[in-house]
Design an enzyme around this catalytic site. Structure first.
Site, mmCIF file in Angstrom:
data_model
loop_
_atom_site.group_PDB
_atom_site.id
_atom_site.type_symbol
_atom_site.label_atom_id
_atom_site.label_comp_id
_atom_site.label_asym_id
_atom_site.label_seq_id
_atom_site.Cartn_x
_atom_site.Cartn_y
_atom_site.Cartn_z
ATOM 1 N N GLY A 28 -1.635 -6.444 -13.468
ATOM 2 C CA GLY A 28 -2.870 -6.142 -12.736
ATOM 3 C C GLY A 28 -2.785 -4.928 -11.836
ATOM 4 O O GLY A 28 -1.898 -4.073 -11.985
ATOM 5 N N GLY A 63 -8.558 2.836 6.549
ATOM 6 C CA GLY A 63 -8.030 1.486 6.338
ATOM 7 C C GLY A 63 -6.642 1.571 5.714
ATOM 8 O O GLY A 63 -5.958 2.597 5.819
ATOM 9 N N LEU A 76 -4.396 5.116 4.874
ATOM 10 C CA LEU A 76 -3.228 5.417 5.711
ATOM 11 C C LEU A 76 -1.928 5.382 4.913
ATOM 12 O O LEU A 76 -1.032 6.189 5.137
ATOM 13 C CB LEU A 76 -3.156 4.446 6.894
ATOM 14 N N ALA A 127 -2.288 -9.320 -2.440
ATOM 15 C CA ALA A 127 -1.559 -9.900 -3.567
ATOM 16 C C ALA A 127 -1.048 -11.301 -3.232
ATOM 17 O O ALA A 127 -1.152 -12.225 -4.045
ATOM 18 C CB ALA A 127 -0.397 -8.989 -3.937
ATOM 19 N N HIS A 168 22.043 -10.173 16.970
ATOM 20 C CA HIS A 168 22.079 -8.900 17.689
ATOM 21 C C HIS A 168 22.998 -7.936 16.949
ATOM 22 O O HIS A 168 24.063 -8.348 16.514
ATOM 23 C CB HIS A 168 22.603 -9.137 19.108
HETATM 24 P P1 FAD Z 1 -5.760 -7.759 -9.990
HETATM 25 O O1 FAD Z 1 -4.377 -7.445 -9.562
HETATM 26 O O2 FAD Z 1 -6.801 -6.724 -9.763
HETATM 27 O O3 FAD Z 1 -5.669 -8.132 -11.526
HETATM 28 C C1 FAD Z 1 -6.791 -8.390 -12.288
HETATM 29 C C2 FAD Z 1 -6.445 -8.187 -13.750
HETATM 30 O O4 FAD Z 1 -7.484 -8.697 -14.546
HETATM 31 C C3 FAD Z 1 -6.317 -6.713 -14.136
HETATM 32 O O5 FAD Z 1 -5.097 -6.510 -14.798
HETATM 33 C C4 FAD Z 1 -7.499 -6.466 -15.068
HETATM 34 O O6 FAD Z 1 -7.224 -5.520 -16.080
HETATM 35 C C5 FAD Z 1 -7.695 -7.848 -15.652
HETATM 36 N N1 FAD Z 1 -9.042 -8.083 -16.165
HETATM 37 C C6 FAD Z 1 -10.227 -7.872 -15.533
HETATM 38 N N2 FAD Z 1 -11.258 -8.281 -16.296
HETATM 39 C C7 FAD Z 1 -10.714 -8.759 -17.445
HETATM 40 C C8 FAD Z 1 -11.259 -9.337 -18.616
HETATM 41 N N3 FAD Z 1 -12.570 -9.538 -18.748
HETATM 42 N N4 FAD Z 1 -10.407 -9.689 -19.615
HETATM 43 C C9 FAD Z 1 -9.083 -9.519 -19.479
HETATM 44 N N5 FAD Z 1 -8.503 -9.003 -18.376
HETATM 45 C C10 FAD Z 1 -9.308 -8.634 -17.370
HETATM 46 N N6 FAD Z 1 -1.878 -6.068 -1.634
HETATM 47 C C11 FAD Z 1 -0.819 -6.531 -0.942
HETATM 48 O O7 FAD Z 1 -0.751 -7.740 -0.665
HETATM 49 N N7 FAD Z 1 0.192 -5.705 -0.564
HETATM 50 C C12 FAD Z 1 0.175 -4.387 -0.824
HETATM 51 O O8 FAD Z 1 1.106 -3.666 -0.469
HETATM 52 C C13 FAD Z 1 -0.941 -3.857 -1.529
HETATM 53 N N8 FAD Z 1 -1.007 -2.550 -1.824
HETATM 54 C C14 FAD Z 1 -2.074 -2.067 -2.532
HETATM 55 C C15 FAD Z 1 -2.126 -0.704 -2.796
HETATM 56 C C16 FAD Z 1 -3.196 -0.178 -3.504
HETATM 57 C C17 FAD Z 1 -3.239 1.304 -3.787
HETATM 58 C C18 FAD Z 1 -4.216 -1.054 -3.973
HETATM 59 C C19 FAD Z 1 -5.348 -0.504 -4.780
HETATM 60 C C20 FAD Z 1 -4.169 -2.399 -3.706
HETATM 61 C C21 FAD Z 1 -3.106 -2.927 -2.968
HETATM 62 N N9 FAD Z 1 -3.021 -4.280 -2.644
HETATM 63 C C22 FAD Z 1 -1.959 -4.751 -1.922
HETATM 64 C C23 FAD Z 1 -4.058 -5.227 -3.060
HETATM 65 C C24 FAD Z 1 -3.602 -5.999 -4.312
HETATM 66 O O9 FAD Z 1 -3.304 -5.075 -5.336
HETATM 67 C C25 FAD Z 1 -4.676 -6.964 -4.763
HETATM 68 O O10 FAD Z 1 -5.057 -7.806 -3.691
HETATM 69 C C26 FAD Z 1 -4.159 -7.834 -5.907
HETATM 70 O O11 FAD Z 1 -3.770 -7.042 -7.006
HETATM 71 C C27 FAD Z 1 -5.229 -8.839 -6.355
HETATM 72 O O12 FAD Z 1 -4.726 -9.613 -7.390
HETATM 73 P P2 FAD Z 1 -5.652 -10.292 -8.480
HETATM 74 O O13 FAD Z 1 -4.731 -11.065 -9.344
HETATM 75 O O14 FAD Z 1 -6.775 -10.969 -7.833
HETATM 76 O O15 FAD Z 1 -6.310 -9.082 -9.307
HETATM 77 P P1 NAD Z 2 -10.291 -1.025 3.985
HETATM 78 O O1 NAD Z 2 -11.366 -2.007 4.079
HETATM 79 O O2 NAD Z 2 -8.923 -1.386 4.474
HETATM 80 O O3 NAD Z 2 -10.703 0.300 4.786
HETATM 81 C C1 NAD Z 2 -11.890 0.983 4.528
HETATM 82 C C2 NAD Z 2 -12.237 1.831 5.741
HETATM 83 O O4 NAD Z 2 -13.283 2.712 5.365
HETATM 84 C C3 NAD Z 2 -12.730 1.020 6.929
HETATM 85 O O5 NAD Z 2 -11.950 1.333 8.070
HETATM 86 C C4 NAD Z 2 -14.204 1.449 7.069
HETATM 87 O O6 NAD Z 2 -14.642 1.464 8.413
HETATM 88 C C5 NAD Z 2 -14.175 2.855 6.461
HETATM 89 N N1 NAD Z 2 -15.467 3.328 5.926
HETATM 90 C C6 NAD Z 2 -16.362 2.651 5.170
HETATM 91 N N2 NAD Z 2 -17.419 3.443 4.860
HETATM 92 C C7 NAD Z 2 -17.196 4.647 5.429
HETATM 93 C C8 NAD Z 2 -17.922 5.876 5.462
HETATM 94 N N3 NAD Z 2 -19.084 6.041 4.838
HETATM 95 N N4 NAD Z 2 -17.397 6.919 6.147
HETATM 96 C C9 NAD Z 2 -16.212 6.781 6.784
HETATM 97 N N5 NAD Z 2 -15.489 5.650 6.780
HETATM 98 C C10 NAD Z 2 -15.961 4.584 6.102
HETATM 99 O O7 NAD Z 2 -10.254 -0.572 2.453
HETATM 100 P P2 NAD Z 2 -9.161 0.208 1.601
HETATM 101 O O8 NAD Z 2 -8.211 0.947 2.481
HETATM 102 O O9 NAD Z 2 -9.927 0.955 0.569
HETATM 103 O O10 NAD Z 2 -8.375 -0.963 0.905
HETATM 104 C C11 NAD Z 2 -9.040 -1.868 0.016
HETATM 105 C C12 NAD Z 2 -8.336 -3.192 -0.068
HETATM 106 O O11 NAD Z 2 -7.074 -3.075 -0.677
HETATM 107 C C13 NAD Z 2 -8.140 -3.779 1.300
HETATM 108 O O12 NAD Z 2 -8.957 -4.926 1.386
HETATM 109 C C14 NAD Z 2 -6.716 -4.174 1.357
HETATM 110 O O13 NAD Z 2 -6.593 -5.544 1.637
HETATM 111 C C15 NAD Z 2 -6.136 -3.895 -0.023
HETATM 112 N N6 NAD Z 2 -4.880 -3.157 0.189
HETATM 113 C C16 NAD Z 2 -3.865 -3.785 0.848
HETATM 114 C C17 NAD Z 2 -2.705 -3.104 1.114
HETATM 115 C C18 NAD Z 2 -1.616 -3.790 1.851
HETATM 116 O O14 NAD Z 2 -1.624 -5.010 1.931
HETATM 117 N N7 NAD Z 2 -0.641 -3.078 2.398
HETATM 118 C C19 NAD Z 2 -2.552 -1.782 0.729
HETATM 119 C C20 NAD Z 2 -3.618 -1.167 0.078
HETATM 120 C C21 NAD Z 2 -4.768 -1.876 -0.197
#
Ligand code: FAD
Ligand code: NAD
Length: 466
Positions: free
Chosen positions: A40, A182, A186, A320, A444
């Site tokens: 995913g 967000g 960052l 995740a 420590h």
């Molecule tokens: P997903 O991981 O999105 O998986 C869904 C899967 O379903 C995909 O593989 C997709 O192809 C498949 N799918 C969709 N529709 C269909 C269909 N109809 N048939 C078959 N397959 C399908 N979270 C953290 O906790 N820690 C982090 O450090 C973190 N870093 C992130 C960094 C980035 C850049 C991003 C974008 C996200 C990050 N997240 C992080 C968020 C995390 O990736 C998601 O919360 C997590 O992947 C959600 O898991 P999920 O299983 O719900 O869905």
């Molecule tokens: P986010 O919700 O963390 O941040 C989005 C930011 O965009 C907010 O601070 C909001 O105020 C700002 N914003 C919205 N509309 C705007 C506008 N028109 N102009 C200026 N600022 C605006 O979303 P993200 O950073 O895109 O991350 C998406 C999701 O992915 C999050 O929900 C996060 O849980 C997940 N994620 C998690 C991790 C992690 O766990 N380390 C890492 C990456 C992503």
């Protein structure tokens, strides 16, 4: 038609964990993934590749700016971006093939292709070899999320990019505008800042990571400014344009005045939205809410008995580990067990350097709820370990009930706090008091000593090392 006890649609951390737990519980299980690789968003274009690039860029930054303090002289330091990206991809490949191994080990049948409901117990998979239809007594939807954007800032994936493209750029931008301060903005902003880009974060709220405890955003911005970040708060982005050679971002400031930012690239990171395209929910009769999330009850069951939904496609934090907990939860519900998830105790982490990690209530939430609380803080710079390694930024802040001393929230910024937060989660799961934490021995010299000291500060202001 092949019959299964459990069919999981989507192989992200929610889906693949749900499949493993279902198989462990003795269910005949299948998983459907539309892409060739399992894992995913998290494994392919999320958590794992971003952390690989964060670690690589952090090594470069330290070598360039901090090694000389340790008596290590490096000259002619250069970044090989292609090699860095190659390494990231090999980390992703190892991790996704690990999921394929887990499916085989647990005798889970994997189907590659888009899964679409035909009815409430039948799913058609469009595989490379043609359509296959399978039937399940229980179906778990784990289709995740996709990047969100607002009208006027549609990513063209060339110069106006989402996290997916930012994880595979072929050059280091001279200037990068990040829309949204967000987590994604960052973390990926940090990668390129460390490699030398000038980063401007344009944020609508009045701080970065605005949903976390306010102290965290304040502390983090101080450090990131030194890494090459500029922050523009109270700016609502209206429009992002590709000018051919670069991008132009137009925002409205607090006084509704137009402000324009120009750069090579613009990363749009304003949140993510649930993904259900092509799933055919209408054929199964599954309801979604106005935000596009699949509606679920306390058992994560949709409005249709036998169909469940978990992870980013339902309400709650898009994380995740939240998706994983829900995967285990649903499999156990199907098995007739009575599992439990404490949503308030799902930690949140930002993998910048210093890292930020939190669990439980923020100070702002406690104020809004009118709770009587006390605060204990301890700065990382007062730790021997922090001075030894040179990572002195940050603090640990513990919020505890004023009367009972129960820990209500723990907020940390500093080196390795992504790992340290686990102690706070354990303490809060067992409803520990600040006094309980303060009386536990902490090795420590470690960063963990800041947790003990903050707990001492929270009990009756008796930290020992400050
Ligand atoms: P997903 O991981 O999105 O998986 C869904 C899967 O379903 C995909 O593989 C997709 O192809 C498949 N799918 C969709 N529709 C269909 C269909 N109809 N048939 C078959 N397959 C399908 N979270 C953290 O906790 N820690 C982090 O450090 C973190 N870093 C992130 C960094 C980035 C850049 C991003 C974008 C996200 C990050 N997240 C992080 C968020 C995390 O990736 C998601 O919360 C997590 O992947 C959600 O898991 P999920 O299983 O719900 O869905
Ligand atoms: P986010 O919700 O963390 O941040 C989005 C930011 O965009 C907010 O601070 C909001 O105020 C700002 N914003 C919205 N509309 C705007 C506008 N028109 N102009 C200026 N600022 C605006 O979303 P993200 O950073 O895109 O991350 C998406 C999701 O992915 C999050 O929900 C996060 O849980 C997940 N994620 C998690 C991790 C992690 O766990 N380390 C890492 C990456 C992503």
């Amino acid at each position: 038609m092949e019959q299964y006890d459990v069919i999981v649609i989507g192989s992200g951390p929610g889906g693949y964990i749900a499949a493993v737990r279902s198989a462990q519980l003795g269910f005949k299980t299948a998983i459907i993934e539309k892409y060739d690789k399992l894992g995913g968003t998290c494994l392919n274009v999320g958590c794992i590749p971003s952390k690989a690039l964060l670690d690589s860029s952090e090594h470069f930054f330290k070598a360039k700016h901090e090694f000389t303090d340790h008596g290590i002289n490096t000259s002619d330091l250069q970044v090989d971006l292609a090699k860095m990206m190659e390494r990231k991809q090999s980390v992703v490949d190892q991790t996704t093939s690990g999921v394929a191994y887990l499916m085989d080990k647990n005798k889970i049948t994997t189907y590659h292709g888009l899964g679409t409901f035909e009815s409430k117990d039948t799913v058609k998979v469009a595989t490379a070899d043609g359509d296959v239809t399978i039937q399940g007594k229980n179906i778990i939807i784990a289709t995740g999320s996709k990047p969100n954007f607002f009208p006027g800032m549609e990513p063209d994936k060339d110069r106006i990019i989402t996290s997916t493209e930012a994880l595979q750029l072929k050059e280091i931008p001279k200037k990068l505008v990040v829309v949204g301060g967000g987590v994604i903005g960052l973390e990926l902003g940090s990668v390129y800042a460390r490699l030398g880009s000038e980063i401007t974060v344009v944020e609508f709220a009045d701080s970065i990571i605005p949903t976390m405890d306010r102290t965290m955003g304040k502390e983090l911005q101080k450090v990131l400014k030194k890494e090459g970040f500029t922050f523009k708060y109270n700016h609502r982005v209206q429009k992002v344009e590709n000018t051919g050679k670069g991008i132009k971002v137009t925002a409205l400031d607090k006084k509704d005045q137009e402000v324009v930012f120009e750069a090579d690239y613009c990363l749009v990171s304003v949140g993510r939205k649930p993904y259900t395209d092509g799933l055919g929910l209408e054929k199964a009769g599954v309801k979604v809410n106005e935000r596009g999330q699949i509606e679920t009850n306390d058992h994560l069951q949709t409005n249709i008995p036998g169909i469940y939904a978990i992870g980013d496609v339902v309400k709650g934090a898009m994380l995740a580990h939240k998706a994983e907990e829900e995967g285990v939860f649903v499999a156990e519900v199907i098995a007739g067990q009575k599992p439990h998830i404490n949503y308030k105790l799902i930690p949140g982490v930002v993998y910048t350097w210093p890292e930020v990690a939190a669990v439980g209530y923020t100070e702002e939430e406690l104020k809004a709820e009118g709770k009587d609380y006390k605060v204990g803080s301890f700065p990382m710079r007062a730790l021997g370990r922090a001075r030894a390694s040179g990572d002195i930024n940050g603090l640990v802040k513990i919020l505890a009930d004023k009367e009972t001393d129960e820990v209500l929230g723990v907020h940390m910024i500093g080196a390795r706090v992504a790992d340290l937060i686990a102690e706070a989660v354990v303490a809060m799961e067992y409803r520990a008091s600040a006094e309980d934490i303060s009386r536990m021995s902490h090795a420590h010299p470690t960063y963990a000593e800041a947790v003990k000291e903050a707990a001492l500060a929270a009990t009756d202001n008796r930290p020992l090392n400050i």
